[in-house]
Design an enzyme around this catalytic site. Structure first.
Site, PDB file in Angstrom:
ATOM      1  N   GLY A  33      25.759  -9.839  62.097  1.00  0.00           N
ATOM      2  CA  GLY A  33      27.015 -10.554  61.907  1.00  0.00           C
ATOM      3  C   GLY A  33      27.041 -11.901  62.617  1.00  0.00           C
ATOM      4  O   GLY A  33      26.031 -12.412  63.065  1.00  0.00           O
ATOM      5  N   GLY A  38      21.483 -19.738  58.378  1.00  0.00           N
ATOM      6  CA  GLY A  38      20.213 -19.006  58.292  1.00  0.00           C
ATOM      7  C   GLY A  38      20.397 -17.696  57.526  1.00  0.00           C
ATOM      8  O   GLY A  38      19.628 -17.380  56.611  1.00  0.00           O
ATOM      9  N   HIS A  39      21.432 -16.924  57.890  1.00  0.00           N
ATOM     10  CA  HIS A  39      21.697 -15.654  57.189  1.00  0.00           C
ATOM     11  C   HIS A  39      22.025 -15.926  55.718  1.00  0.00           C
ATOM     12  O   HIS A  39      21.566 -15.205  54.824  1.00  0.00           O
ATOM     13  CB  HIS A  39      22.905 -14.936  57.802  1.00  0.00           C
ATOM     14  CG  HIS A  39      22.735 -14.552  59.227  1.00  0.00           C
ATOM     15  ND1 HIS A  39      23.458 -15.139  60.247  1.00  0.00           N
ATOM     16  CD2 HIS A  39      21.944 -13.639  59.826  1.00  0.00           C
ATOM     17  CE1 HIS A  39      23.128 -14.594  61.404  1.00  0.00           C
ATOM     18  NE2 HIS A  39      22.195 -13.684  61.183  1.00  0.00           N
ATOM     19  N   GLN A 155       9.843  -9.932  65.450  1.00  0.00           N
ATOM     20  CA  GLN A 155      10.618  -8.904  64.739  1.00  0.00           C
ATOM     21  C   GLN A 155      10.137  -8.762  63.292  1.00  0.00           C
ATOM     22  O   GLN A 155       9.993  -7.650  62.777  1.00  0.00           O
ATOM     23  CB  GLN A 155      12.102  -9.292  64.766  1.00  0.00           C
ATOM     24  CG  GLN A 155      12.979  -8.506  63.804  1.00  0.00           C
ATOM     25  CD  GLN A 155      14.442  -8.807  63.976  1.00  0.00           C
ATOM     26  OE1 GLN A 155      15.056  -8.370  64.931  1.00  0.00           O
ATOM     27  NE2 GLN A 155      15.038  -9.545  63.045  1.00  0.00           N
TER      28      GLN A 155
END
Ligand code: PAF
Length: 284
Positions: A33, A38-39, A155
Site C-alpha cells: 500500500g 512505481g506500483h 526481493q
C-alpha cells in the site's frame, strides 16, 4: 471503474475461479500500500500483458524486525483504491493480519542462497516473511503473471527462486525502478524524509550513476565502483548500511565486472533514521 475489494481467502478464490472460467488471464501486483507511480507502473504493465489485474494491499507483519517500522508504516487505503482504479486494477485484496496468519498458522518459506547477503544479512527474518506472504498470495490467486519492482532487487530474486522451486507457475516480471525527476527511487518510505534528508538521499542514485559512468569509461574493479557510491554517501553525510557489487542473478560478491557480465551494484543507507535502498545494473 472502482475495483472489487476482496477481504477473505474465500472471496479471492471465488473471484479468481470466476475469472479463469471466463478464460481470462490474471496478473497479480502484491504491495504493502501507500501506492506511488512505481506500483502503478506494475498495474499498468499487468494490464498490458493480460486480461485482468489484481493488486494486494497488506502490510505484512512477518517481514518487519522487532525494531522496524511496522506500526508507523504509511497507510492510505482510500487513496490507494482510487489509484488502483485509475491504473486499471479490477480487484484489490486487502486482508487483515488474521486472514493471512490465523490462529494456528505455522508455515514459513525460506529461500536460502539469494536471501543470505545484502538486506538479508542486515534484516534477519525479513526475506522469510516476504517469501511466506508472496507464496501465500501466488498460491491463492494462481496468477499467470506477477509483477515486482527492481528497486527491491534482492526481493525480486528471492521471489523468482520460490516461484521456480515451489512450482507456482507464475511468470515473474521485474520492472525498472521508477524515479523522481531528480533521481530519487520512488518508495513508500520516502514519506518519512524531511526536506533536508530527502536532499541528502539523492546521494544514493548519484553514486550509482557515477559508478555506471566509471564502468562505461573502462573501470571494472569492484573497489573503485563501490568507492564511487561510498564517496557520494559520505559527502552527503549518510550512514552506509552496505554497498556491494554482485552477480546480477546469484547475488554473489564480485571482485570486478568481466566484459559481458551482468553485475548489479546495490546500496542501503540511512538518511536520518530512514533506511533507503537503491541499485543499478552494471554491464551485461
Ligand atoms: O515489496 C513489497 O511491497 C513487499 O515486500 C511485498 C512484495 C508486497 C510482500 O509483502
Amino acid at each position: 471503474m472502482a475495483p472489487v475489494v476482496l477481504r477473505s481467502v474465500e472471496e479471492v478464490k471465488a473471484w479468481a475461479t470466476g475469472l479463469r472460467r471466463e478464460g481470462r488471464r490474471l496478473a497479480l501486483v502484491p504491495t504493502m500500500g501507500y501506492l506511488h507511480e512505481g506500483h502503478l507502473s506494475l498495474i499498468r504493465e499487468g494490464r498490458r500483458r493480460v486480461d485482468a489485474v489484481a493488486a494486494s494491499i497488506f502490510v505484512n507483519p512477518t517481514q518487519f524486525g522487532p525494531r522496524e517500522d511496522l506500526s508507523r508504516y504509511p497507510r492510505d487505503f482510500e487513496g490507494d483504491l482510487a489509484k488502483c482504479a485509475s491504473a486499471g486494477a479490477e480487484a484489490v485484496f486487502a486482508p487483515t493480519p488474521e486472514v493471512m496468519y490465523p490462529s494456528g498458522y505455522q508455515t514459513y518459506v525460506e529461500v536460502t542462497e539469494v536471501s543470505q547477503g545484502l538486506c538479508g544479512a542486515r534484516r534477519p527474518g525479513h526475506f522469510r516473511g516476504v517469501a511466506t506472504i508472496v507464496t501465500q498470495l501466488l498460491s491463492l490467486f494462481r496468477p499467470d503473471v506477477a509483477l515486482f519492482g527492481e528497486k527491491d532487487y534482492q526481493q525480486l530474486q528471492v521471489i523468482r527462486a520460490l516461484n521456480r522451486d515451489l512450482h507456482l507457475g507464475a511468470e515473474i516480471v521485474g520492472m525498472p525502478t521508477i524515479r523522481e525527476a531528480d533521481g530519487l527511487a520512488m518508495s513508500s518510505r520516502n514519506a518519512y524524509l524531511s526536506a533536508e534528508e530527502r536532499q541528502r538521499a539523492l546521494s544514493l542514485s548519484r553514486g550509482l550513476r557515477a559508478a555506471v559512468m566509471l564502468l562505461q569509461g573502462g573501470t571494472r574493479d569492484a573497489q573503485a565502483l563501490v568507492g564511487a557510491v561510498r564517496h557520494e554517501l559520505s559527502q552527503a553525510g549518510l550512514r552506509e548500511d552496505y554497498v556491494e557489487l554482485v552477480d546480477a542473478e546469484r547475488l554473489t560478491p564480485l571482485a570486478s565486472v568481466a566484459p559481458g557480465q551482468a553485475a548489479r551494484l546495490l546500496v542501503a543507507a540511512f538518511s536520518g533514521a530512514t533506511r533507503l535502498i537503491d541499485n543499478m545494473q552494471l554491464g551485461g
